[in-house]
Each structure stands twice: as structure tokens, then as C-alpha cells.
Motif scaffolding. Structure first.
Motif, mmCIF file in Angstrom:
data_model
loop_
_atom_site.group_PDB
_atom_site.id
_atom_site.type_symbol
_atom_site.label_atom_id
_atom_site.label_comp_id
_atom_site.label_asym_id
_atom_site.label_seq_id
_atom_site.Cartn_x
_atom_site.Cartn_y
_atom_site.Cartn_z
ATOM 1 N N ALA A 182 0.831 -1.205 0.000
ATOM 2 C CA ALA A 182 0.000 0.000 0.000
ATOM 3 C C ALA A 182 0.866 1.257 0.000
ATOM 4 C CB ALA A 182 -0.928 -0.003 1.214
ATOM 5 N N ALA A 183 1.906 1.260 0.834
ATOM 6 C CA ALA A 183 2.779 2.436 0.924
ATOM 7 C C ALA A 183 3.602 2.626 -0.343
ATOM 8 C CB ALA A 183 3.704 2.304 2.136
ATOM 9 N N PHE A 184 3.956 1.537 -1.012
ATOM 10 C CA PHE A 184 4.740 1.640 -2.250
ATOM 11 C C PHE A 184 3.880 2.116 -3.408
ATOM 12 C CE2 PHE A 184 6.654 -0.087 -6.149
ATOM 13 C CZ PHE A 184 7.899 0.519 -6.075
ATOM 14 N N LEU A 185 2.680 1.581 -3.531
ATOM 15 C CA LEU A 185 1.830 1.884 -4.685
ATOM 16 C C LEU A 185 0.988 3.140 -4.510
ATOM 17 C CD1 LEU A 185 0.491 -1.673 -5.581
ATOM 18 C CD2 LEU A 185 2.281 -0.366 -6.750
ATOM 19 N N GLY A 186 0.609 3.451 -3.280
ATOM 20 C CA GLY A 186 -0.399 4.477 -3.073
ATOM 21 C C GLY A 186 0.118 5.889 -2.950
ATOM 22 N N ASP A 187 -0.700 6.815 -3.399
ATOM 23 C CA ASP A 187 -0.487 8.234 -3.098
ATOM 24 C C ASP A 187 -1.267 8.596 -1.848
ATOM 25 O OD1 ASP A 187 1.128 8.779 -5.345
ATOM 26 O OD2 ASP A 187 -0.648 8.946 -6.603
ATOM 27 N N ARG A 188 -2.369 7.882 -1.655
ATOM 28 C CA ARG A 188 -3.205 8.056 -0.470
ATOM 29 C C ARG A 188 -3.659 6.662 -0.052
ATOM 30 N NH1 ARG A 188 -7.346 11.722 -2.052
ATOM 31 N NH2 ARG A 188 -8.421 9.939 -2.915
ATOM 32 N N VAL A 189 -3.349 6.313 1.194
ATOM 33 C CA VAL A 189 -3.696 4.993 1.722
ATOM 34 C C VAL A 189 -4.751 5.184 2.803
ATOM 35 C CG1 VAL A 189 -2.853 2.942 2.913
ATOM 36 C CG2 VAL A 189 -1.372 4.113 1.263
ATOM 37 N N SER A 190 -5.893 4.535 2.611
ATOM 38 C CA SER A 190 -6.980 4.586 3.590
ATOM 39 C C SER A 190 -7.189 3.202 4.166
ATOM 40 C CB SER A 190 -8.275 5.071 2.929
ATOM 41 O OG SER A 190 -8.123 6.394 2.477
ATOM 42 N N LEU A 191 -7.360 3.147 5.465
ATOM 43 C CA LEU A 191 -7.574 1.879 6.144
ATOM 44 C C LEU A 191 -9.058 1.659 6.379
ATOM 45 C CD1 LEU A 191 -4.782 2.185 8.858
ATOM 46 C CD2 LEU A 191 -4.641 1.044 6.634
ATOM 47 N N LEU A 192 -9.504 0.438 6.153
ATOM 48 C CA LEU A 192 -10.864 0.056 6.499
ATOM 49 C C LEU A 192 -10.802 -0.618 7.860
ATOM 50 C CD1 LEU A 192 -12.258 -1.405 3.163
ATOM 51 C CD2 LEU A 192 -12.768 0.796 4.213
ATOM 52 N N GLN A 193 -11.586 -0.113 8.780
ATOM 53 C CA GLN A 193 -11.597 -0.639 10.138
ATOM 54 C C GLN A 193 -13.037 -0.792 10.591
ATOM 55 O OE1 GLN A 193 -8.963 2.679 11.257
ATOM 56 N NE2 GLN A 193 -7.659 1.138 12.200
ATOM 57 N N GLY A 194 -13.405 -2.021 10.919
ATOM 58 C CA GLY A 194 -14.767 -2.280 11.349
ATOM 59 C C GLY A 194 -15.793 -1.974 10.274
ATOM 60 N N ALA A 243 5.179 2.141 9.320
ATOM 61 C CA ALA A 243 5.011 2.150 10.779
ATOM 62 C C ALA A 243 3.779 2.963 11.175
ATOM 63 C CB ALA A 243 6.261 2.707 11.453
ATOM 64 N N GLN A 244 3.555 4.082 10.504
ATOM 65 C CA GLN A 244 2.384 4.906 10.808
ATOM 66 C C GLN A 244 1.098 4.149 10.487
ATOM 67 O OE1 GLN A 244 2.520 8.836 9.144
ATOM 68 N NE2 GLN A 244 0.497 9.375 9.898
ATOM 69 N N LEU A 245 1.079 3.434 9.370
ATOM 70 C CA LEU A 245 -0.091 2.630 9.024
ATOM 71 C C LEU A 245 -0.311 1.514 10.048
ATOM 72 C CD1 LEU A 245 0.419 2.400 5.167
ATOM 73 C CD2 LEU A 245 -1.416 3.628 6.369
ATOM 74 N N ARG A 246 0.763 0.875 10.480
ATOM 75 C CA ARG A 246 0.667 -0.200 11.492
ATOM 76 C C ARG A 246 0.087 0.360 12.785
ATOM 77 N NH1 ARG A 246 0.235 -5.130 11.316
ATOM 78 N NH2 ARG A 246 1.988 -5.299 9.924
ATOM 79 N N ARG A 247 0.580 1.517 13.236
ATOM 80 C CA ARG A 247 0.071 2.131 14.469
ATOM 81 C C ARG A 247 -1.420 2.463 14.335
ATOM 82 N NH1 ARG A 247 5.032 4.717 14.135
ATOM 83 N NH2 ARG A 247 4.059 6.635 13.364
ATOM 84 N N LEU A 276 -3.599 0.933 12.446
ATOM 85 C CA LEU A 276 -4.347 -0.327 12.518
ATOM 86 C C LEU A 276 -4.503 -0.815 13.955
ATOM 87 C CD1 LEU A 276 -3.082 -2.530 9.551
ATOM 88 C CD2 LEU A 276 -5.388 -1.649 9.922
ATOM 89 N N GLU A 277 -3.496 -0.540 14.750
ATOM 90 C CA GLU A 277 -3.503 -0.972 16.142
ATOM 91 C C GLU A 277 -4.192 0.037 17.056
ATOM 92 O OE1 GLU A 277 0.666 -1.654 16.789
ATOM 93 O OE2 GLU A 277 0.624 -3.571 15.716
ATOM 94 N N GLY A 278 -4.742 1.101 16.438
ATOM 95 C CA GLY A 278 -5.484 2.085 17.217
ATOM 96 C C GLY A 278 -4.610 3.041 18.000
ATOM 97 N N GLN A 279 -3.387 3.251 17.555
ATOM 98 C CA GLN A 279 -2.449 4.089 18.299
ATOM 99 C C GLN A 279 -2.247 5.463 17.668
ATOM 100 O OE1 GLN A 279 1.214 1.946 18.830
ATOM 101 N NE2 GLN A 279 0.170 0.095 19.498
ATOM 102 N N THR A 280 -3.174 5.932 16.842
ATOM 103 C CA THR A 280 -2.998 7.247 16.230
ATOM 104 C C THR A 280 -3.794 8.300 16.959
ATOM 105 O OG1 THR A 280 -4.796 6.876 14.674
ATOM 106 C CG2 THR A 280 -2.556 6.337 13.954
#
Length: 96
Positions: free
Chosen positions: A44-56, A86-90, A92-96
Motif C-alpha cells: 500500500a505504501a509503495f503503490l499508493g499516493d493516499r492509503v486509507s484503512l478500512l476498520q470495522g 510504521a504509521q499505518l501499522r500504528r 491499525l492498532e489504534g495508536q494514532t
């Protein structure tokens, strides 16, 4: 707009990275936007200009990837790439 859902998921790592680069090149040549679904944060980070996470089932955190195009394979080694992952991982883990 082209929509792709996990198109490279079943490939080995080297083939996947080659096809990712090919996808970026074709999109640039054709001036095509892609909605790309993946579970791979690095992809996602390599291909995307904007990465959005789907959660719930909802659109969650969105991250702008500031790396200019065309992106080279060397960007995967850059600190900015690792920081984006790392920012995307955080997020996903609810740490933002």
C-alpha cells in the motif's frame, strides 16, 4: 478508474515487486487512477499516493504518501517508506 482487489497476493515476493513497478509504469503512461485493495502495508505504501484503512467496515485513518513518482525499488529502503509503514501499522492498532 481501475479497481483491483489483492491482484498480487498469491505471487512470490520478487514477481510481486516487479508487477507493482509495472503497474505504476502503466498507470503513469495511461494516466489511470487505481483503487487498489491489499492487506500488505508495504504494498500500500509503495503503490499508493493516499492509503486509507478500512476498520470495522468503515473508512478509517488515511495517510498521504509524499514520495514523488516515478517510485523506484530503492524507495523501499528509505526511512520515509519505513515511517509510512510504521504509521499505518500504528493506525491499525489504534495508536494514532
Amino acid at each position: 478508474l481501475l479497481c483491483m482487489d489483492e491482484p498480487f497476493a498469491s505471487l512470490d515476493a520478487l514477481t510481486r515487486e516487479e508487477l507493482q513497478r509495472d503497474l505504476l509504469q502503466v498507470c503513469a503512461e495511461q494516466d489511470t487512477a487505481v483503487l487498489f485493495v491489499t492487506h500488505d502495508l508495504g504494498e500500500a505504501a509503495f503503490l499508493g499516493d493516499r492509503v486509507s484503512l478500512l476498520q470495522g467496515g468503515r473508512l478509517g485513518h488515511t495517510l498521504q504518501i509524499g514520495e514523488a513518482r516515478p517510485r523506484s525499488a530503492h524507495w523501499r529502503d528509505a526511512s520515509a517508506f519505513h515511517a509510512a509503514c510504521a504509521q499505518l501499522r500504528r493506525a491499525l492498532e489504534g495508536q494514532t
